[in-house]
Write an enzyme that holds these catalytic residues in place. Sequence first.
Site, short mmCIF file in Angstrom:
data_model
loop_
_atom_site.label_atom_id
_atom_site.label_comp_id
_atom_site.label_asym_id
_atom_site.label_seq_id
_atom_site.Cartn_x
_atom_site.Cartn_y
_atom_site.Cartn_z
N HIS A 81 0.81 -1.23 0.00
CA HIS A 81 0.00 0.00 0.00
C HIS A 81 0.84 1.26 0.00
O HIS A 81 0.33 2.34 -0.28
CB HIS A 81 -1.03 -0.02 1.14
CG HIS A 81 -0.50 0.38 2.49
ND1 HIS A 81 -0.09 -0.53 3.43
CD2 HIS A 81 -0.32 1.60 3.06
CE1 HIS A 81 0.30 0.11 4.53
NE2 HIS A 81 0.18 1.41 4.32
N ASP A 127 -0.01 -7.52 1.61
CA ASP A 127 0.46 -6.13 1.63
C ASP A 127 1.99 -6.10 1.66
O ASP A 127 2.61 -5.76 2.67
CB ASP A 127 -0.14 -5.41 2.84
CG ASP A 127 0.10 -3.91 2.82
OD1 ASP A 127 0.52 -3.40 1.76
OD2 ASP A 127 -0.13 -3.26 3.86
N GLN A 216 0.60 5.86 11.53
CA GLN A 216 0.75 6.33 10.15
C GLN A 216 2.18 6.77 9.86
O GLN A 216 2.78 7.52 10.63
CB GLN A 216 -0.20 7.51 9.88
CG GLN A 216 -1.60 7.08 9.47
CD GLN A 216 -2.24 6.16 10.47
OE1 GLN A 216 -2.31 6.48 11.65
NE2 GLN A 216 -2.70 5.01 10.03
N GLY A 217 2.69 6.32 8.74
CA GLY A 217 4.06 6.66 8.35
C GLY A 217 5.04 5.56 8.70
O GLY A 217 6.17 5.54 8.22
N ASP A 218 4.61 4.64 9.58
CA ASP A 218 5.45 3.49 9.92
C ASP A 218 5.26 2.36 8.92
O ASP A 218 6.05 1.40 8.90
CB ASP A 218 5.11 2.96 11.32
CG ASP A 218 5.58 3.90 12.42
OD1 ASP A 218 6.66 4.49 12.28
OD2 ASP A 218 4.85 4.04 13.42
N SER A 219 4.23 2.42 8.11
CA SER A 219 3.92 1.34 7.18
C SER A 219 5.12 0.92 6.35
O SER A 219 5.93 1.75 5.94
CB SER A 219 2.81 1.76 6.23
OG SER A 219 1.58 1.59 6.84
N1 ARG Z 1 -1.20 2.25 7.22
C1 ARG Z 1 -0.29 2.97 8.03
C2 ARG Z 1 0.81 3.58 7.17
O1 ARG Z 1 0.61 3.69 5.97
C3 ARG Z 1 0.26 2.14 9.14
C4 ARG Z 1 -0.73 2.06 10.21
C5 ARG Z 1 -0.31 1.19 11.30
N2 ARG Z 1 -1.26 1.37 12.33
C6 ARG Z 1 -1.22 0.73 13.50
N3 ARG Z 1 -2.13 1.04 14.37
N4 ARG Z 1 -0.31 -0.17 13.74
O2 ARG Z 1 1.78 4.11 7.65
#
Ligand code: ARG
Length: 264
Positions: A81, A127, A216-219
């Site tokens: 993603h 993913d 967010q941003g850790d993905s």
């Molecule tokens: N989708 C998020 C990203 O793009 C990562 C989210 C992770 N969230 C969590 N609660 N662990 O960075």
Amino acid sequence: MAIPLPRLRTLLGASLAAVSLSVTGFGVATAADDPVETRVIGGERASIEDHPYTVYLTTPSGIQFCGGALVAPDKVATAAHCVEDDSPSSVAVVAGREDKQGTAGEVVGVTDIWVHPDYVTVTSGDDIAVLTLETDLSYATVEFAAAADDAVYAEGNPATILGWGVTETGSSSRYLLQAEAPLTSDATCAAGYGISYDSASMICAGYPEGGIDACQGDSGGPLVVDGVLVGLTSFGRGCAEAGYPGVYTRVGAYAADLEARIAS
Ligand code: ARG
């Protein structure tokens, strides 16, 4: 009821503070609510020397939008993603740099983006993506979980989350942060996410009461058990909420894909 999160690139286009409240519905205590957690979602500064395989992805203008893990000198595993709509020229990889405002390490271009062919959306699994770098990096790579390695996925294994994503402040971190949380059982994760959790392609980490999580941003960034890459940050309901551990791509399920990309 997992909420698939929009790509971070999109999030960064808007005000992070506003987005963290409206889109992700942050259930995280603010610093004012909880003076104990002053950083990330329960995290602390990490040394890039201790985790040299931890990289981040930027836009051409240098904005960090995801993490990644160096699995070969010229291959970075990340989340599908993060890069599904990107062309190689729109992504750069930054390695060996702990401080996003610093100049340490290297910035390298990407020549190829492989996105898992079955990837549709985070809650349906797969993913995972692999970036091919334009030059080999000399940083130590991380060993990834093997397909048959169930032991590393045992409930309660202490796992380290690494990334530059959003902290309790609502902004992404300037410095690499780490946090430790136990892997959950499949039943625990499914209790929160229902059919959005697929044990074959995902693994979860977190405490029942929440408090420590990726955001967010850790993905795309690494989840590591005993020095072995077991997960890539994928999604969650809000961040660090009770009953909703972080969901990670189950790397062991994709070991053959990674091997094939590395051999290509
Ligand atoms: N989708 C998020 C990203 O793009 C990562 C989210 C992770 N969230 C969590 N609660 N662990 O960075």
